[in-house]
Motif scaffolding. Structure first.
Motif, PDB file in Angstrom:
ATOM      1  N   UNK A 362       0.833  -1.212   0.000  1.00 25.98           N
ATOM      2  CA  UNK A 362       0.000   0.000   0.000  1.00 25.98           C
ATOM      3  C   UNK A 362       0.864   1.257   0.000  1.00 25.98           C
ATOM      4  N   UNK A 363       2.002   1.188   0.653  1.00 23.75           N
ATOM      5  CA  UNK A 363       2.924   2.331   0.639  1.00 23.75           C
ATOM      6  C   UNK A 363       3.522   2.540  -0.756  1.00 23.75           C
ATOM      7  N   UNK A 364       3.866   1.442  -1.430  1.00 21.47           N
ATOM      8  CA  UNK A 364       4.390   1.539  -2.794  1.00 21.47           C
ATOM      9  C   UNK A 364       3.314   2.076  -3.731  1.00 21.47           C
ATOM     10  N   UNK A 365       2.087   1.599  -3.566  1.00 22.90           N
ATOM     11  CA  UNK A 365       0.916   2.068  -4.319  1.00 22.90           C
ATOM     12  C   UNK A 365       1.157   2.034  -5.820  1.00 22.90           C
ATOM     13  N   UNK A 366       1.509   0.863  -6.331  1.00 27.59           N
ATOM     14  CA  UNK A 366       1.686   0.710  -7.777  1.00 27.59           C
ATOM     15  C   UNK A 366       0.324   0.618  -8.456  1.00 27.59           C
ATOM     16  N   UNK A 367       0.314   0.767  -9.754  1.00 33.54           N
ATOM     17  CA  UNK A 367      -0.941   0.818 -10.510  1.00 33.54           C
ATOM     18  C   UNK A 367      -1.764  -0.457 -10.302  1.00 33.54           C
ATOM     19  N   UNK A 433     -10.016   4.049  -1.431  1.00 29.40           N
ATOM     20  CA  UNK A 433     -10.607   5.107  -2.271  1.00 29.40           C
ATOM     21  C   UNK A 433      -9.743   5.504  -3.458  1.00 29.40           C
ATOM     22  N   UNK A 434      -8.429   5.672  -3.242  1.00 29.01           N
ATOM     23  CA  UNK A 434      -7.581   6.140  -4.336  1.00 29.01           C
ATOM     24  C   UNK A 434      -7.499   5.110  -5.469  1.00 29.01           C
ATOM     25  N   UNK A 436      -9.834   2.684  -6.054  1.00 30.51           N
ATOM     26  CA  UNK A 436     -11.161   2.610  -6.675  1.00 30.51           C
ATOM     27  C   UNK A 436     -11.327   3.738  -7.682  1.00 30.51           C
ATOM     28  N   UNK A 437     -10.874   4.933  -7.333  1.00 30.99           N
ATOM     29  CA  UNK A 437     -10.982   6.067  -8.243  1.00 30.99           C
ATOM     30  C   UNK A 437     -10.135   5.843  -9.492  1.00 30.99           C
ATOM     31  N   UNK A 438      -8.953   5.248  -9.356  1.00 31.51           N
ATOM     32  CA  UNK A 438      -8.118   4.956 -10.524  1.00 31.51           C
ATOM     33  C   UNK A 438      -8.876   4.067 -11.510  1.00 31.51           C
ATOM     34  N   UNK A 439      -9.556   3.046 -10.945  1.00 27.50           N
ATOM     35  CA  UNK A 439     -10.280   2.101 -11.794  1.00 27.50           C
ATOM     36  C   UNK A 439     -11.514   2.754 -12.414  1.00 27.50           C
ATOM     37  N   UNK A 486      -2.954  -2.717   9.093  1.00 28.45           N
ATOM     38  CA  UNK A 486      -1.974  -1.720   9.537  1.00 28.45           C
ATOM     39  C   UNK A 486      -2.140  -0.430   8.785  1.00 28.45           C
ATOM     40  N   UNK A 487      -1.047   0.323   8.754  1.00 31.08           N
ATOM     41  CA  UNK A 487      -1.062   1.611   8.086  1.00 31.08           C
ATOM     42  C   UNK A 487      -0.841   1.431   6.601  1.00 31.08           C
ATOM     43  N   UNK A 488      -0.778   2.514   5.880  1.00 32.45           N
ATOM     44  CA  UNK A 488      -0.458   2.479   4.449  1.00 32.45           C
ATOM     45  C   UNK A 488      -1.639   2.752   3.571  1.00 32.45           C
ATOM     46  N   UNK A 489      -2.817   3.097   4.146  1.00 29.52           N
ATOM     47  CA  UNK A 489      -3.994   3.383   3.326  1.00 29.52           C
ATOM     48  C   UNK A 489      -3.803   4.617   2.488  1.00 29.52           C
TER      49      UNK A 489
END
Length: 489
Positions: A362-367, A433-434, A436-439, A486-489
């Motif tokens: 989640x921290x990396x947040x790749x596509x 949310x981020x 879902x919005x990408x999709x 955990x964190x990383x959302x």
């Protein structure tokens, strides 16, 4: 000899064939090209490549084809071997004069077991098989072919292995075989631009990852390269002959392992003005990534594997969390898209280490991401480790339709929990949310993406329900619940 190169029919949607590093049915239906089969096929003008799964060719249709050929070369996988052997037997029954050769990782690792398991196989070729198959089809006796195992006078003979192929430029272009035998619109990978085509610019991988199948069973660790000119010329041919293709994928074990070679190749690719993607290690620096982007690179497949530093050491990944974070930040600066691969169930795995990996992802947040269950394929160092420590269960690697099932069980982490963590991983990652919005954004602004995403969503939700049933059916009573998010959302 008229030769049939076969990636056989198997489970519905199963991609276990001659370009699949991780043989299984995917969460979303996808197929890679049978690249390994297409090299020797390009050496034999009177041959044909049949890639049954993406072309929806049935077992009955495949068996009927046997009457048209003198030699069958079948690329097999560990999960699909028993089905493949039955198909080969049926094809021999249909054409008793048919000679059958098996190739692929399982036959390299266990040649004697392979030959003893079925009477359908006349011989097999261990590791690379290009010149051996072509030589046999052109009349060379088995005794003269390196790396071949076969029956002779009631005994199994194992010819010594020959050297790896060094002059890759001398090999045929697989894209010419695609043009001859395959329908490129049948191939789909969700994170690539479809239709796509793929081929290699190198063979082998110097990295020592303990779980990785091909370098340990097929291509080896010696990194052998095509010349930049030869790669660029094949790209030019592909652009001219496949106008419908939207992207070329360089499916090397590691495309950008060495900076100087990557930059040299990018200089040749840039003038061709096309979109391409490739595999990548997180050790790649900013300058190399920049050259790739400027030459038309769009997306990188990156094996992050785990967010636990000790597990990365256990699997000999040769990379650190810090390297991966820096690499990912550089990719985002340059506008390079990443598809991140993660594995659950590697040596040393615990509830806590999986929790770290999810938060790390989640921290990396790749596509996009893919989460796989660790499989100790025979022939890998991971398999030896799991076997030595009595971690391998006797259960099947796949379910009845080819989806992955856990086969490694760690103390305090049983197979139902591993599957449950895979589902939790996907759920926590994509239902943010981020993301879902990408999709949704893709679906709103692109009709093709909207149709594709709808299909993929249905496939994923069906598999999700199936995984949940597996967890419920296999759950041990009174097990501790997974560590809280955990964190990383």
């Amino acid at each position: 000899m008229r030769t049939l190169f076969l990636n056989p029919p198997s489970f519905e949607g199963f991609d276990g064939g001659a370009s699949s590093r991780w043989p299984a049915s995917r969460e979303i239906e996808s197929y890679w090209y049978p690249v390994w089969l297409c090299y020797p096929a390009g050496m034999l003008a009177d041959s044909k490549v049949v890639d049954a799964p993406p072309h929806k060719i049935s077992i009955e249709q495949t068996v009927e084809m046997a009457k048209q050929f003198e030699l069958l070369v079948l690329y097999t996988s560990t999960p699909g071997f028993h089905v493949d052997a039955k198909i080969a037997g049926m094809m021999k029954d249909s054409n008793p004069k048919l000679k059958v050769a098996f190739v692929g990782p399982p036959v390299t690792v266990e040649p004697e077991k392979t030959l003893k398991s079925t009477k359908a196989i006349d011989f097999l070729v261990r590791r690379e098989f290009d010149h051996q198959i072509a030589g046999y089809a052109q009349g060379k006796p088995l005794e003269e072919l390196p790396g071949v195992s076969f029956w002779k006078n009631g005994q199994i003979v194992h010819n010594p292995e020959g050297p790896a192929i060094e002059d890759l430029d001398a090999l045929p272009w697989v894209t010419k075989v695609y043009k001859r035998d395959l329908d490129v619109t049948r191939y789909n990978v969700p994170f690539l631009l479809n239709p796509f085509i793929s081929f290699y610019t190198s063979r082998g991988c110097p990295a020592m990852c303990t779980f990785c199948l091909w370098p340990q069973t097929t291509s080896g660790h010696r990194w052998r390269l095509r010349s930049a000119d030869d790669v660029a010329n094949e790209v030019r041919y592909a652009i001219e002959n496949f106008p419908q293709v939207k992207e070329i994928f360089f499916d090397d074990d590691t495309f950008n392992y060495r900076k100087e070679r990557t930059i040299e190749l990018c200089k040749k690719l840039k003038p061709l003005n096309f979109t391409w993607s490739c595999t990548s290690r997180v050790t790649t620096d900013y300058d190399t990534l920049k050259a790739m982007k400027e030459a038309g690179c769009r997306l990188l497949i990156v094996g992050y594997e785990s967010g636990d530093p000790q597990i990365l050491k256990n699997i000999k990944k040769g990379a650190t969390i810090e390297m991966a974070l820096r690499f990912t930040e550089n990719c985002k600066k340059l506008g390079l898209v990443i598809h991140g691969d993660f594995i659950v169930g590697l040596p040393g795995e615990t509830h806590e280490s999986i929790r770290k990996t999810i938060d790390y992802a989640k921290r990396l947040d790749t596509e996009t991401i893919q989460v796989s269950i660790a499989h100790p394929y025979p022939g890998t160092e991971f398999y030896d480790y799991a076997k030595k420590n009595n971690l391998i269960s006797i259960d099947s690697m796949t379910d009845e339709v080819g989806h992955q099932l856990p086969t490694v069980i760690y103390p305090g982490l049983d197979k139902s929990e591993l599957m449950e963590w895979v589902e939790r991983f996907y759920g926590e990652y994509f239902f943010r949310p981020r993301v879902i919005w990408r999709i949704v954004r893709k679906a709103i602004f692109n009709t093709h993406d909207r149709q594709r995403l709808t299909k993929e969503a249905k496939e994923y939700m069906a598999l999700r329900a199936k995984r949940r049933k597996y967890v419920a059916d296999n759950k041990t009573p009174a097990k501790a619940t997974p560590v809280a998010a955990g964190s990383g959302d």
